[in-house]
Write a protein that holds these residues in place. Structure first.
Motif, PDB file in Angstrom:
ATOM      1  N   UNK A 188      18.583 -26.935 -13.896  1.00  0.00           N
ATOM      2  CA  UNK A 188      18.765 -25.759 -14.816  1.00  0.00           C
ATOM      3  C   UNK A 188      17.197 -24.907 -15.302  1.00  0.00           C
ATOM      4  N   UNK A 189      17.653 -24.321 -16.434  1.00  0.00           N
ATOM      5  CA  UNK A 189      16.168 -22.843 -16.174  1.00  0.00           C
ATOM      6  C   UNK A 189      16.395 -22.053 -17.294  1.00  0.00           C
ATOM      7  N   UNK A 190      15.297 -21.608 -18.275  1.00  0.00           N
ATOM      8  CA  UNK A 190      14.999 -20.862 -19.235  1.00  0.00           C
ATOM      9  C   UNK A 190      14.032 -19.949 -19.052  1.00  0.00           C
ATOM     10  N   UNK A 191      14.388 -18.492 -18.703  1.00  0.00           N
ATOM     11  CA  UNK A 191      13.670 -17.079 -18.959  1.00  0.00           C
ATOM     12  C   UNK A 191      12.988 -16.916 -20.497  1.00  0.00           C
ATOM     13  N   UNK A 192      11.189 -16.676 -20.603  1.00  0.00           N
ATOM     14  CA  UNK A 192      11.117 -16.212 -21.698  1.00  0.00           C
ATOM     15  C   UNK A 192      11.462 -14.374 -21.345  1.00  0.00           C
ATOM     16  N   UNK A 193      10.368 -13.336 -22.185  1.00  0.00           N
ATOM     17  CA  UNK A 193      10.552 -12.622 -22.058  1.00  0.00           C
ATOM     18  C   UNK A 193       9.821 -12.635 -21.292  1.00  0.00           C
ATOM     19  N   UNK A 194       9.628 -11.079 -19.760  1.00  0.00           N
ATOM     20  CA  UNK A 194       9.056 -10.867 -18.845  1.00  0.00           C
ATOM     21  C   UNK A 194       8.017  -9.078 -19.840  1.00  0.00           C
ATOM     22  N   UNK A 195       7.519  -8.733 -19.270  1.00  0.00           N
ATOM     23  CA  UNK A 195       6.662  -7.748 -19.006  1.00  0.00           C
ATOM     24  C   UNK A 195       6.445  -6.988 -18.126  1.00  0.00           C
ATOM     25  N   UNK A 196       5.403  -6.403 -18.268  1.00  0.00           N
ATOM     26  CA  UNK A 196       5.078  -5.049 -16.810  1.00  0.00           C
ATOM     27  C   UNK A 196       3.585  -4.778 -16.994  1.00  0.00           C
ATOM     28  N   UNK A 197       3.653  -4.400 -16.233  1.00  0.00           N
ATOM     29  CA  UNK A 197       1.964  -4.403 -16.324  1.00  0.00           C
ATOM     30  C   UNK A 197       1.395  -3.303 -15.011  1.00  0.00           C
ATOM     31  N   UNK A 198       0.881  -2.165 -14.863  1.00  0.00           N
ATOM     32  CA  UNK A 198       0.600  -0.829 -14.180  1.00  0.00           C
ATOM     33  C   UNK A 198      -0.662  -1.672 -13.441  1.00  0.00           C
ATOM     34  N   UNK A 199      -1.528  -1.388 -12.320  1.00  0.00           N
ATOM     35  CA  UNK A 199      -2.689  -2.115 -11.749  1.00  0.00           C
ATOM     36  C   UNK A 199      -3.523  -0.501 -11.213  1.00  0.00           C
ATOM     37  N   UNK A 200      -4.538  -0.366 -12.212  1.00  0.00           N
ATOM     38  CA  UNK A 200      -5.541   0.067 -11.812  1.00  0.00           C
ATOM     39  C   UNK A 200      -6.166   0.933 -10.589  1.00  0.00           C
ATOM     40  N   UNK A 201      -5.967   2.081 -10.585  1.00  0.00           N
ATOM     41  CA  UNK A 201      -6.347   2.892  -9.268  1.00  0.00           C
ATOM     42  C   UNK A 201      -7.278   2.841  -8.794  1.00  0.00           C
ATOM     43  N   UNK A 202      -8.009   2.781  -7.425  1.00  0.00           N
ATOM     44  CA  UNK A 202      -8.620   2.174  -6.605  1.00  0.00           C
ATOM     45  C   UNK A 202      -9.333   3.283  -7.280  1.00  0.00           C
ATOM     46  N   UNK A 203     -10.395   2.940  -6.767  1.00  0.00           N
ATOM     47  CA  UNK A 203     -11.964   3.896  -6.974  1.00  0.00           C
ATOM     48  C   UNK A 203     -12.394   4.869  -6.297  1.00  0.00           C
ATOM     49  N   UNK A 204     -12.239   5.773  -6.132  1.00  0.00           N
ATOM     50  CA  UNK A 204     -12.195   6.646  -5.471  1.00  0.00           C
ATOM     51  C   UNK A 204     -13.703   7.670  -5.941  1.00  0.00           C
ATOM     52  N   UNK A 205     -14.123   8.120  -4.864  1.00  0.00           N
ATOM     53  CA  UNK A 205     -15.084   8.946  -4.443  1.00  0.00           C
ATOM     54  C   UNK A 205     -15.370  10.112  -4.847  1.00  0.00           C
ATOM     55  N   UNK A 206     -16.024  10.870  -5.639  1.00  0.00           N
ATOM     56  CA  UNK A 206     -16.167  12.050  -6.965  1.00  0.00           C
ATOM     57  C   UNK A 206     -15.992  12.904  -5.450  1.00  0.00           C
ATOM     58  N   UNK A 207     -15.451  13.717  -5.925  1.00  0.00           N
ATOM     59  CA  UNK A 207     -15.578  15.267  -5.289  1.00  0.00           C
ATOM     60  C   UNK A 207     -16.209  15.931  -5.151  1.00  0.00           C
ATOM     61  N   UNK A 208     -16.729  16.626  -4.183  1.00  0.00           N
ATOM     62  CA  UNK A 208     -18.076  17.490  -4.615  1.00  0.00           C
ATOM     63  C   UNK A 208     -17.397  18.871  -4.035  1.00  0.00           C
ATOM     64  N   UNK A 209     -17.380  20.171  -4.956  1.00  0.00           N
ATOM     65  CA  UNK A 209     -17.339  21.556  -4.862  1.00  0.00           C
ATOM     66  C   UNK A 209     -17.781  22.385  -4.284  1.00  0.00           C
ATOM     67  N   UNK A 210     -17.071  22.807  -2.701  1.00  0.00           N
ATOM     68  CA  UNK A 210     -18.651  23.499  -2.510  1.00  0.00           C
ATOM     69  C   UNK A 210     -18.528  24.996  -2.248  1.00  0.00           C
ATOM     70  N   UNK A 211     -19.532  25.851  -2.591  1.00  0.00           N
ATOM     71  CA  UNK A 211     -19.414  27.272  -2.203  1.00  0.00           C
ATOM     72  C   UNK A 211     -19.547  27.534  -1.808  1.00  0.00           C
ATOM     73  N   UNK A 212     -19.303  29.157  -1.551  1.00  0.00           N
ATOM     74  CA  UNK A 212     -18.980  30.438  -0.713  1.00  0.00           C
ATOM     75  C   UNK A 212     -20.386  30.298  -0.377  1.00  0.00           C
ATOM     76  N   UNK A 213     -20.379  29.680   1.456  1.00  0.00           N
ATOM     77  CA  UNK A 213     -21.502  30.121   1.824  1.00  0.00           C
ATOM     78  C   UNK A 213     -22.414  29.607   1.894  1.00  0.00           C
ATOM     79  N   UNK A 214     -22.310  28.200   1.248  1.00  0.00           N
ATOM     80  CA  UNK A 214     -23.584  27.519   0.674  1.00  0.00           C
ATOM     81  C   UNK A 214     -23.907  26.205   1.723  1.00  0.00           C
TER      82      UNK A 214
END
Length: 583
Positions: free
Chosen positions: A318-344
């Motif tokens: 036999x078995x008994x169940x605890x009240x389950x939970x949920x969680x969302x893992x953190x997003x992957x570390x991403x490099x900063x996105x640099x904006x390029x200017x016109x003709x730069x």
């Protein structure tokens, strides 16, 4: 006569048909108030009973209690779907005689229904959680009816009857706070904790009949072990269906595969029956044991997971169940996105040269046409850089960029994501990555982005980037240079740098031949002239320039740059010349 015999046959067939469709009731033996019942099921005490619940059909179980039983408890455990169940008691004025039960050839519940009495509804519940009714027993002349029904679809449930006021001991005990708590959430792991079960804490360490099982999935929480098994079984069935489809496609099965299938199936036929301890081996628990803390690892970043904890009694199954939970893992570390200017014009550097590095840029071209030109050039010696251009998650272009100038035409999107990643460095030329001519700047890529309003492709390049000199036209104070141009009208600028009398022999020109050394890094005093040139015939696109004001017997390094409105200026190969001492 024939017509009479035909009607008699039809009447006989109709009588047989109607007679077979109606239940046969012996009216001479049955009382007027007898209620014909379905086949009855007697509910045993102290034994876990499994029920199959067809959709919309009520299952009935009957039981009685002993005379001296002060109380009872009934536990109903649904599998994976909500069910409704009720417990009723039918009390008679007098307990029926045993002789009546044997003489009427009826089941015990039917005999109890023959006498006068009343039925009382004691308890009812609807849901998918395990529920238990506890209460005192009724009078001795009472039969109990447990009704279980599933409205949604076919499912299963288990029921258990215990006589007595105390706990049955057949199911593990849950604490008052039976919730699963989240201690920490990372990018690929989640740490859980829960209050320990009294069934585990009260047992000595030598006995290991109870333990925890933690399940993790990305779909939903499971109310019971049965529900988790149903989901795992469906996944396994889908895998088997896929394998079966592949086998059907193959007309002639491979002999080797067949041989190993026969070999693997041989020891399974001789294996012993699975023990109760192996009953839960198919659950794929991410944590198992008696500890009330678990760290679930190897998860995907930025994904929601559901966690369930079950305390399992391997002795009783036999078995008994605890009240389950949920969680969302953190997003992957991403490099900063640099904006390029016109003709730069941008120098892209990588700080860590011992491992792969990457950088992200974004560019939004001007104009309605949404077109642009990306120009790149690797400046790290033998190092190559992989450039990937994408828009809205779709890769548009991907290529490796070396020392040669590379053009990537951008068209059709309002914005572009540019991903630069270093591929590797040739060991023999790693020292060239930090060019002293670049003022100690450890640049890997030279990059420029610009909008192209009216162009339909990348600009044309000269057929060769070599500078030619004429020995006959070399004097004490001037030299004559020639180089190839293009059919487009462009600006060409000539720069010079004085090396001295012995600069050429000492190799002083080697530091000035870097292909990434642009006009922005040169002094204005080194610029000799700038001129526009255009020739529609590429074979005749040759232009010359006479450079005067030089000193006799001195060595000079000359550089020519093709200056364009779009893209990085193109540097021709440096040319070292020495003026004549005597003329």
């Amino acid at each position: 006569m024939a017509l009479g015999s035909l009607s008699w046959c039809l009447g006989a067939a109709l009588a047989l048909f109607c007679g077979s469709s109606w239940p046969q009731v012996h009216s001479s033996l049955a009382p007027e108030n007898e209620v014909p019942l379905r086949p009855t099921t007697w509910f045993p005490e102290g034994k876990i009973t499994s029920l199959t619940l067809p959709k919309g059909r009520t299952r009935r179980l009957y039981f009685t209690l002993k005379k001296k039983a002060p109380g009872m408890s009934v536990t109903v455990s649904p599998c994976d779907l909500p069910i409704e169940w009720s417990l009723s008691a039918r009390t008679l004025k007098d307990k029926p005689l045993k002789s009546l039960e044997w003489s009427s050839k009826k089941s015990t519940p039917e005999v109890w229904w023959q006498g006068p009495g009343s039925e009382e509804k004691m308890y009812s519940f609807t849901g998918s959680a395990v529920d238990t009714y506890k209460g005192p027993s009724k009078s001795h002349a009472t039969i109990y009816i447990l009704r279980v029904r599933s409205k949604q679809q076919n499912t299963r449930a288990t029921v258990y009857l215990h006589e007595g006021p105390g706990p049955s001991g057949a199911f593990p005990l849950l604490p008052a706070d039976h919730r699963v708590h989240t201690l920490g959430v990372g990018m690929t792991s989640v740490t859980l904790s829960w209050a320990p079960s009294a069934s585990i804490t009260s047992l000595p360490q030598s006995q290991k009949s109870y333990d925890y099982c933690v399940l993790a999935n990305s779909q939903k929480n499971y109310p019971s072990v049965c529900a988790a098994r149903e989901k795992i079984g469906k996944k396994n069935d889908q895998k088997e269906e896929k394998k079966e489809r592949r086998r059907r496609v193959t007309a002639w099965p491979i002999l080797k595969e067949w041989w190993w299938q026969q070999w693997d199936s041989y020891p399974e036929a001789q294996s012993a029956a699975s023990s109760p301890a192996d009953e839960y081996s198919d659950l794929q628990c991410v944590c198992q044991g008696t500890e009330s803390v678990c760290t679930v690892s190897e998860l995907l970043p930025e994904t929601q997971y559901y966690f369930d904890v079950f305390v399992i009694d391997r002795l009783n199954g036999t078995s008994m169940a605890y009240k389950g939970t949920f969680a969302r893992t953190h997003e992957e570390a991403r490099a900063a996105i640099v904006t390029l200017r016109e003709g730069e014009l941008r120098w892209v550097t990588f700080s860590d040269r011992g491992s792969n590095s990457e950088q992200f840029f974004t560019f939004r071209p001007r104009g309605i046409q949404q077109s642009g030109l990306l120009t790149l050039q690797s400046c790290g010696g033998g190092e190559k850089v992989k450039v990937t251009v994408s828009s809205k998650g779709q890769v548009l272009s991907s290529q490796a960029v070396g020392g040669d100038l590379a053009h990537i035409w951008l068209q059709g999107s309002p914005s572009y994501l540019i991903h630069l990643e270093r591929e590797g460095t040739t060991p023999s030329r790693m020292s060239d990555a930090a060019d002293p001519a670049l003022g100690g700047l450890r640049a890997s890529v030279k990059m420029q982005t610009s909008s192209a309003y009216h162009r339909r492709g990348v600009p044309s390049l000269p057929s060769t980037l070599q500078i030619k000199s004429f020995n006959r036209l070399r004097g004490c104070n001037s030299v004559t240079l020639a180089w190839m141009g293009t059919e487009e009208r462009s600006l060409y600028c000539v720069y010079r740098r004085k090396l001295g009398e012995h600069g050429a022999e000492a190799g002083g020109a080697s530091a000035l031949t870097s292909p990434c050394l642009g006009p922005e890094s040169r002094s204005d005093t080194e610029r000799v002239l700038c001129k526009y040139f255009q020739e529609l015939n590429p074979r005749r696109a040759v232009t010359t320039a006479v450079i005067g004001g030089l000193e006799p017997g001195m060595a000079y390094v000359f550089d020519v740059y093709l200056m364009r409105r779009w893209g990085i200026p193109i540097k021709y190969a440096s040319k070292m010349l020495k003026t004549r001492k005597e003329c």
